[in-house]
Design a protein around this motif. Sequence first.
Motif, PDB file in Angstrom:
ATOM      1  N   MET A   1       0.813  -1.255   0.080  1.00 35.12           N
ATOM      2  CA  MET A   1      -0.057  -0.017   0.032  1.00 35.12           C
ATOM      3  C   MET A   1       0.742   1.117  -0.088  1.00 35.12           C
ATOM      4  O   MET A   1       2.010   1.359   0.758  1.00 35.12           O
ATOM      5  CB  MET A   1      -0.922   0.006   1.253  1.00 35.12           C
ATOM      6  N   PHE A   2       0.496   2.186  -0.823  1.00 36.80           N
ATOM      7  CA  PHE A   2       1.143   3.364  -0.943  1.00 36.80           C
ATOM      8  C   PHE A   2       1.151   4.454   0.236  1.00 36.80           C
ATOM      9  O   PHE A   2       0.158   4.596   0.936  1.00 36.80           O
ATOM     10  CB  PHE A   2       0.663   4.451  -2.258  1.00 36.80           C
ATOM     11  N   GLN A   3       2.256   4.918   0.849  1.00 34.83           N
ATOM     12  CA  GLN A   3       2.203   5.801   2.007  1.00 34.83           C
ATOM     13  C   GLN A   3       3.503   6.743   1.727  1.00 34.83           C
ATOM     14  O   GLN A   3       4.464   6.545   1.320  1.00 34.83           O
ATOM     15  CB  GLN A   3       2.713   4.840   3.316  1.00 34.83           C
ATOM     16  N   LEU A   4       3.037   7.903   1.964  1.00 30.67           N
ATOM     17  CA  LEU A   4       3.875   9.119   1.600  1.00 30.67           C
ATOM     18  C   LEU A   4       5.053   9.276   2.710  1.00 30.67           C
ATOM     19  O   LEU A   4       4.763   8.994   4.111  1.00 30.67           O
ATOM     20  CB  LEU A   4       3.021  10.339   1.747  1.00 30.67           C
ATOM     21  N   HIS A   5       6.206   9.490   2.329  1.00 29.26           N
ATOM     22  CA  HIS A   5       7.292   9.400   3.115  1.00 29.26           C
ATOM     23  C   HIS A   5       7.171  10.421   4.008  1.00 29.26           C
ATOM     24  O   HIS A   5       6.591  11.555   3.788  1.00 29.26           O
ATOM     25  CB  HIS A   5       8.802   9.785   2.258  1.00 29.26           C
ATOM     26  N   PRO A   6       7.434   9.972   5.178  1.00 31.97           N
ATOM     27  CA  PRO A   6       7.411  11.209   6.367  1.00 31.97           C
ATOM     28  C   PRO A   6       7.867  12.565   6.050  1.00 31.97           C
ATOM     29  O   PRO A   6       7.202  13.601   6.505  1.00 31.97           O
ATOM     30  CB  PRO A   6       7.992  10.560   7.705  1.00 31.97           C
TER      31      PRO A   6
ATOM     32  N   ILE B   1       5.425  19.237  -5.427  1.00 31.82           N
ATOM     33  CA  ILE B   1       5.978  18.048  -5.576  1.00 31.82           C
ATOM     34  C   ILE B   1       5.030  16.945  -6.075  1.00 31.82           C
ATOM     35  O   ILE B   1       4.070  17.052  -5.527  1.00 31.82           O
ATOM     36  CB  ILE B   1       6.513  17.783  -4.266  1.00 31.82           C
ATOM     37  N   LEU B   2       5.357  15.968  -6.854  1.00 30.52           N
ATOM     38  CA  LEU B   2       4.553  15.127  -7.352  1.00 30.52           C
ATOM     39  C   LEU B   2       5.160  13.705  -6.936  1.00 30.52           C
ATOM     40  O   LEU B   2       6.345  13.393  -7.329  1.00 30.52           O
ATOM     41  CB  LEU B   2       4.458  15.085  -9.124  1.00 30.52           C
ATOM     42  N   VAL B   3       4.307  12.691  -6.214  1.00 30.30           N
ATOM     43  CA  VAL B   3       4.718  11.580  -5.819  1.00 30.30           C
ATOM     44  C   VAL B   3       4.014  10.545  -6.297  1.00 30.30           C
ATOM     45  O   VAL B   3       2.752  10.548  -6.009  1.00 30.30           O
ATOM     46  CB  VAL B   3       4.594  11.555  -4.118  1.00 30.30           C
ATOM     47  N   PRO B   4       4.509   9.632  -7.156  1.00 25.95           N
ATOM     48  CA  PRO B   4       3.436   8.465  -8.076  1.00 25.95           C
ATOM     49  C   PRO B   4       3.082   7.731  -6.752  1.00 25.95           C
ATOM     50  O   PRO B   4       3.752   7.358  -5.733  1.00 25.95           O
ATOM     51  CB  PRO B   4       4.574   7.744  -8.825  1.00 25.95           C
ATOM     52  N   ARG B   5       1.676   7.240  -6.501  1.00 29.41           N
ATOM     53  CA  ARG B   5       1.132   6.566  -5.485  1.00 29.41           C
ATOM     54  C   ARG B   5       1.475   4.999  -5.963  1.00 29.41           C
ATOM     55  O   ARG B   5       0.456   4.339  -6.198  1.00 29.41           O
ATOM     56  CB  ARG B   5      -0.283   6.758  -5.478  1.00 29.41           C
ATOM     57  N   ARG B   6       2.691   4.649  -5.932  1.00 27.77           N
ATOM     58  CA  ARG B   6       3.163   3.481  -6.305  1.00 27.77           C
ATOM     59  C   ARG B   6       3.960   2.958  -4.954  1.00 27.77           C
ATOM     60  O   ARG B   6       5.097   3.685  -4.927  1.00 27.77           O
ATOM     61  CB  ARG B   6       3.817   3.239  -7.537  1.00 27.77           C
ATOM     62  N   GLU B   7       3.802   1.638  -4.772  1.00 28.48           N
ATOM     63  CA  GLU B   7       4.653   1.277  -3.477  1.00 28.48           C
ATOM     64  C   GLU B   7       6.187   0.726  -3.794  1.00 28.48           C
ATOM     65  O   GLU B   7       6.004   0.237  -4.734  1.00 28.48           O
ATOM     66  CB  GLU B   7       3.985  -0.137  -2.519  1.00 28.48           C
ATOM     67  N   GLY B   8       6.972   1.334  -3.184  1.00 28.18           N
ATOM     68  CA  GLY B   8       8.559   0.765  -3.360  1.00 28.18           C
ATOM     69  C   GLY B   8       9.093   1.554  -4.589  1.00 28.18           C
ATOM     70  O   GLY B   8      10.315   0.621  -4.830  1.00 28.18           O
ATOM     71  N   ILE B   9       8.484   2.217  -4.980  1.00 23.34           N
ATOM     72  CA  ILE B   9       9.324   2.964  -6.490  1.00 23.34           C
ATOM     73  C   ILE B   9      10.177   4.192  -5.873  1.00 23.34           C
ATOM     74  O   ILE B   9       9.918   5.062  -5.228  1.00 23.34           O
ATOM     75  CB  ILE B   9       8.106   3.365  -7.460  1.00 23.34           C
ATOM     76  N   THR B  10      11.550   3.806  -6.217  1.00 23.90           N
ATOM     77  CA  THR B  10      12.602   4.809  -5.993  1.00 23.90           C
ATOM     78  C   THR B  10      13.105   5.686  -7.213  1.00 23.90           C
ATOM     79  O   THR B  10      13.770   6.680  -7.077  1.00 23.90           O
ATOM     80  CB  THR B  10      13.676   4.237  -5.298  1.00 23.90           C
TER      81      THR B  10
END
Length: 138
Positions: free
Chosen positions: A1-6, A35-44
């Motif tokens: 599940m996607f979580q935004l980095h703290p 800032i755009l953050v793709p809602r995909r888990e584990g993507i760096t």
Amino acid sequence: MFQLHPRLAADTLPLGRLDLCEARLMNDCRFPWVILVPRREGITELHQLGKADQAQLLAESARVAAQLQSLGVEKINLGALGNLVPQLHWHLVGRRRDDPCWPGPAWGCGKSRPWNDADARTLLLRLRRGLGLGEERP
């Protein structure tokens, strides 16, 4: 599940959800900075996204850049550093010749200044309307 980095959550204000990305306003009134953050888990890294998501990220970046351009900025700086926050996220920073860091990069330049509540609300509302996100918080 996607979580935004703290750290992203702490340094930004919620703008809204695009089809792929969580859009956030950097809490630094020196620049209109999304800032755009793709809602995909584990993507760096960008190459870890599927081709369709890569195209969607580019399309969403163009939409946000157009809205930043409508604010009267002269240049849009685009960056994806990820040295402190490994979660893939793209910075779109509106720049003007009279900003405190011009012509150098915004990153690491001076001390950030948080938005006051009224100015943040005004900018968030304008960006949300321009991006078709409505007027409410996500």
